[in-house]
Design a protein around this motif. Structure first.
Motif, PDB file in Angstrom:
ATOM      1  N   GLY A 210       8.260   8.342   7.933  1.00 21.27           N
ATOM      2  CA  GLY A 210       7.984   9.233   9.053  1.00 21.27           C
ATOM      3  C   GLY A 210       7.239   8.474  10.135  1.00 21.27           C
ATOM      4  N   ILE A 211       7.635   8.675  11.368  1.00 27.01           N
ATOM      5  CA  ILE A 211       7.067   7.913  12.476  1.00 27.01           C
ATOM      6  C   ILE A 211       6.681   8.839  13.621  1.00 27.01           C
ATOM      7  N   LEU A 212       5.485   8.603  14.142  1.00 29.16           N
ATOM      8  CA  LEU A 212       5.063   9.275  15.377  1.00 29.16           C
ATOM      9  C   LEU A 212       5.101   8.232  16.467  1.00 29.16           C
ATOM     10  N   ASN A 213       5.941   8.456  17.466  1.00 26.39           N
ATOM     11  CA  ASN A 213       6.198   7.443  18.491  1.00 26.39           C
ATOM     12  C   ASN A 213       5.610   7.816  19.837  1.00 26.39           C
ATOM     13  N   PHE A 214       4.745   6.951  20.365  1.00 30.49           N
ATOM     14  CA  PHE A 214       4.158   7.183  21.682  1.00 30.49           C
ATOM     15  C   PHE A 214       4.852   6.399  22.786  1.00 30.49           C
ATOM     16  N   ALA A 215       5.792   5.530  22.421  1.00 30.96           N
ATOM     17  CA  ALA A 215       6.515   4.793  23.467  1.00 30.96           C
ATOM     18  C   ALA A 215       7.466   5.756  24.157  1.00 30.96           C
ATOM     19  N   PRO A 216       7.557   5.667  25.481  1.00 33.22           N
ATOM     20  CA  PRO A 216       8.338   6.671  26.211  1.00 33.22           C
ATOM     21  C   PRO A 216       9.832   6.361  26.188  1.00 33.22           C
ATOM     22  N   ILE A 217      10.379   6.321  25.016  1.00 34.36           N
ATOM     23  CA  ILE A 217      11.778   5.970  24.854  1.00 34.36           C
ATOM     24  C   ILE A 217      12.288   6.589  23.565  1.00 34.36           C
ATOM     25  N   ARG A 218      13.553   6.951  23.590  1.00 29.82           N
ATOM     26  CA  ARG A 218      14.164   7.535  22.395  1.00 29.82           C
ATOM     27  C   ARG A 218      14.514   6.416  21.420  1.00 29.82           C
ATOM     28  N   LEU A 219      13.983   6.475  20.220  1.00 30.93           N
ATOM     29  CA  LEU A 219      14.235   5.412  19.239  1.00 30.93           C
ATOM     30  C   LEU A 219      15.323   5.842  18.270  1.00 30.93           C
ATOM     31  N   ARG A 220      16.082   4.873  17.794  1.00 33.22           N
ATOM     32  CA  ARG A 220      17.124   5.159  16.816  1.00 33.22           C
ATOM     33  C   ARG A 220      16.572   4.883  15.421  1.00 33.22           C
TER      34      ARG A 220
ATOM     35  N   ASN B 127       0.804  -1.226   0.000  1.00 31.11           N
ATOM     36  CA  ASN B 127       0.000   0.000   0.000  1.00 31.11           C
ATOM     37  C   ASN B 127       0.836   1.275   0.000  1.00 31.11           C
ATOM     38  N   ASP B 128       2.130   1.064  -0.111  1.00 32.86           N
ATOM     39  CA  ASP B 128       3.034   2.209  -0.172  1.00 32.86           C
ATOM     40  C   ASP B 128       2.819   3.190   0.988  1.00 32.86           C
ATOM     41  N   ILE B 129       2.758   2.651   2.168  1.00 29.49           N
ATOM     42  CA  ILE B 129       2.549   3.462   3.370  1.00 29.49           C
ATOM     43  C   ILE B 129       3.851   4.165   3.736  1.00 29.49           C
ATOM     44  N   ARG B 130       3.744   5.481   4.004  1.00 32.16           N
ATOM     45  CA  ARG B 130       4.937   6.250   4.364  1.00 32.16           C
ATOM     46  C   ARG B 130       4.992   6.655   5.828  1.00 32.16           C
ATOM     47  N   ILE B 131       3.824   6.619   6.470  1.00 36.05           N
ATOM     48  CA  ILE B 131       3.725   7.161   7.827  1.00 36.05           C
ATOM     49  C   ILE B 131       3.258   6.085   8.798  1.00 36.05           C
ATOM     50  N   GLY B 132       3.974   5.925   9.903  1.00 31.67           N
ATOM     51  CA  GLY B 132       3.611   4.924  10.901  1.00 31.67           C
ATOM     52  C   GLY B 132       3.496   5.530  12.286  1.00 31.67           C
ATOM     53  N   ILE B 133       2.559   4.990  13.068  1.00 29.31           N
ATOM     54  CA  ILE B 133       2.389   5.448  14.447  1.00 29.31           C
ATOM     55  C   ILE B 133       2.701   4.276  15.369  1.00 29.31           C
ATOM     56  N   ILE B 134       3.624   4.480  16.288  1.00 29.07           N
ATOM     57  CA  ILE B 134       4.027   3.417  17.205  1.00 29.07           C
ATOM     58  C   ILE B 134       3.326   3.610  18.535  1.00 29.07           C
ATOM     59  N   ALA B 135       2.487   2.640  18.888  1.00 28.95           N
ATOM     60  CA  ALA B 135       1.741   2.705  20.149  1.00 28.95           C
ATOM     61  C   ALA B 135       1.861   1.362  20.853  1.00 28.95           C
ATOM     62  N   VAL B 136       3.086   0.862  20.900  1.00 22.93           N
ATOM     63  CA  VAL B 136       3.358  -0.421  21.566  1.00 22.93           C
ATOM     64  C   VAL B 136       4.171  -0.132  22.832  1.00 22.93           C
ATOM     65  N   PRO B 137       4.326  -1.124  23.711  1.00 21.47           N
ATOM     66  CA  PRO B 137       5.131  -0.882  24.913  1.00 21.47           C
ATOM     67  C   PRO B 137       6.581  -0.561  24.548  1.00 21.47           C
ATOM     68  N   GLU B 138       7.196   0.153  25.466  1.00 20.49           N
ATOM     69  CA  GLU B 138       8.592   0.545  25.371  1.00 20.49           C
ATOM     70  C   GLU B 138       9.495  -0.563  24.822  1.00 20.49           C
ATOM     71  N   SER B 139       9.271  -1.773  25.340  1.00 18.34           N
ATOM     72  CA  SER B 139      10.201  -2.866  25.035  1.00 18.34           C
ATOM     73  C   SER B 139      10.132  -3.315  23.576  1.00 18.34           C
ATOM     74  N   ALA B 140       9.004  -3.052  22.905  1.00 16.05           N
ATOM     75  CA  ALA B 140       8.856  -3.519  21.529  1.00 16.05           C
ATOM     76  C   ALA B 140       9.075  -2.410  20.506  1.00 16.05           C
ATOM     77  N   ALA B 141       9.199  -1.194  21.002  1.00 18.46           N
ATOM     78  CA  ALA B 141       9.132  -0.041  20.092  1.00 18.46           C
ATOM     79  C   ALA B 141      10.266  -0.005  19.068  1.00 18.46           C
ATOM     80  N   GLN B 142      11.488  -0.250  19.514  1.00 21.04           N
ATOM     81  CA  GLN B 142      12.616  -0.158  18.581  1.00 21.04           C
ATOM     82  C   GLN B 142      12.482  -1.188  17.461  1.00 21.04           C
ATOM     83  N   GLN B 143      12.042  -2.382  17.833  1.00 18.85           N
ATOM     84  CA  GLN B 143      11.891  -3.448  16.850  1.00 18.85           C
ATOM     85  C   GLN B 143      10.837  -3.069  15.801  1.00 18.85           C
TER      86      GLN B 143
END
Lengths: 214, 214
Positions: free
Chosen positions: B167-177, B139-155
DNA sequence: ACCTTCTTGTGATTTTTTTCACAATAATTA
DNA sequence: TAATTATTGTGAAAAAAATCACAAGAAGGT
């Protein structure tokens, strides 16, 4: 209040520190912490310097001490009581969110205008909107979260302020007017996402251009 | 990208303009708009100047034109497709939130690891996490929203980037690389509330002090 | 005990962001 | 049509925030 951003970073440091602690670290250096939250190390030291936090030259910072110190500055050594107004999507999600409790913030009640959603026996009671003022005054609530539609938000704020609330987190996508003695912080989800869209588009264009030039 | 904050303000202007329009205004001056979002009027004019938006001296700005222009800059004249990962409290609330659709952002699907929560027939389908990569690519998706627990967010982020998300909007309370070619914007709800607590405490102390001195 | 190394703490500098201030000019009035 | 008035657009100035750079001082090694 030397720098409004530094206080936001303090919360981030605290978060990162908790994580680093569970990873087994006992002490930490400014550059580790900087890495963890994505700033540079002088920023960390300067932030600490502003708030009078000091470490040990060559020994870095003791994590436990640091967390304690940050909690003091952030007013988190006492449980903070808050209420949510609006039991819609956002309000309900916030009420269920465990992140607050873990951080010493307790949601004492949710208030809702729709009688069908009222449920005083829920884990976090959902009470009638009309009871809000009394609840705030009786329980000396200082912090309120607004999760109602745009059209009702200002009215909710006014009532909160009248009842004694001193700080508000507002999720309604509108700028609210508050008297000087009440702090308002806005979170606008659409706007955050638009921001991602804008910058990712921009980046994509920039990268395409680079590729063409190369 | 002359000023990172100005782009955030553009979204705010757009929001305010929509409201002003429904209130019956057809044109607007920089100071009205400044009032509406709580900045001063040169800020508004300077922001417009940066992005090449011009008005009419003495006549102000035509609201419709302005919104059109802002939408162009913000990439909102095309519907933006996005996905949410995580069907917990926050993810579910975001999926139901009507604010996005109104702003030209469509949530195409939610992905969830827990099979019990999977429901492909929901209004916005909740699909198995394993199908995410394929869905993004198809579907050629460009934008993702992360609303998973901290431990799964980076993956989750890594998988998204791998599949082509920009482009990502991240709700997990952690800095992602994330690699350079992907923009990440973080929303940390606890942190926002802590901020309110800190500043309201500070303000209260300051006011007490003033009162004593007076 | 002394030397080397590493890390803090902060004044100075640079960069970024906001605000000022006013010339240019379009709308309105006389 | 000329005079007046209101508002834009922007360079210049000010303010705020981030970064540099290095002296001071612990920790660890010899």
């Amino acid at each position: 209040m030397r720098n409004k951003n530094s206080i936001i970073r303090l919360s981030r440091y605290k978060n990162a520190l908790r994580r680093l602690k569970t990873m087994g670290f006992g002490r930490i250096f400014s550059d580790n912490l900087a890495d963890a939250i994505g700033v540079n190390s002088c920023q960390v030291r300067k932030d600490f310097s502003i708030f009078g936090i000091s470490g040990n030259k060559r020994g870095g910072y003791q994590i436990d001490e640091l967390i304690e110190h940050l909690n003091n500055i952030l007013g988190k050594n006492i449980i903070q009581h808050a209420i949510i107004v609006g039991a819609g999507n956002i309000g309900a999600a916030l009420a269920k969110y465990e992140g607050f409790e873990k951080d010493g913030i307790r949601i004492d009640a949710v208030f809702e205008a729709d009688p069908l959603k009222v449920n005083p026996r829920a884990d976090i009671p959902v009470l009638a909107a009309d009871d809000m003022i009394e609840f705030i005054q009786k329980n000396d609530i200082r912090i309120g979260i607004i999760a109602v539609p745009e059209s009702a938000a200002q009215q909710v704020l006014d009532l909160m302020v009248l009842s004694g609330v001193k700080g508000i987190l507002n999720f309604a996508p509108i700028r609210l007017r508050a008297p000087r003695e009440c702090v308002v912080n806005n979170v606008n989800l659409v706007l955050e996402l638009e921001n991602v869209i804008y910058f990712s588009n921009l980046l994509e264009k920039a990268l395409e251009k680079d590729a063409q030039e190369a």
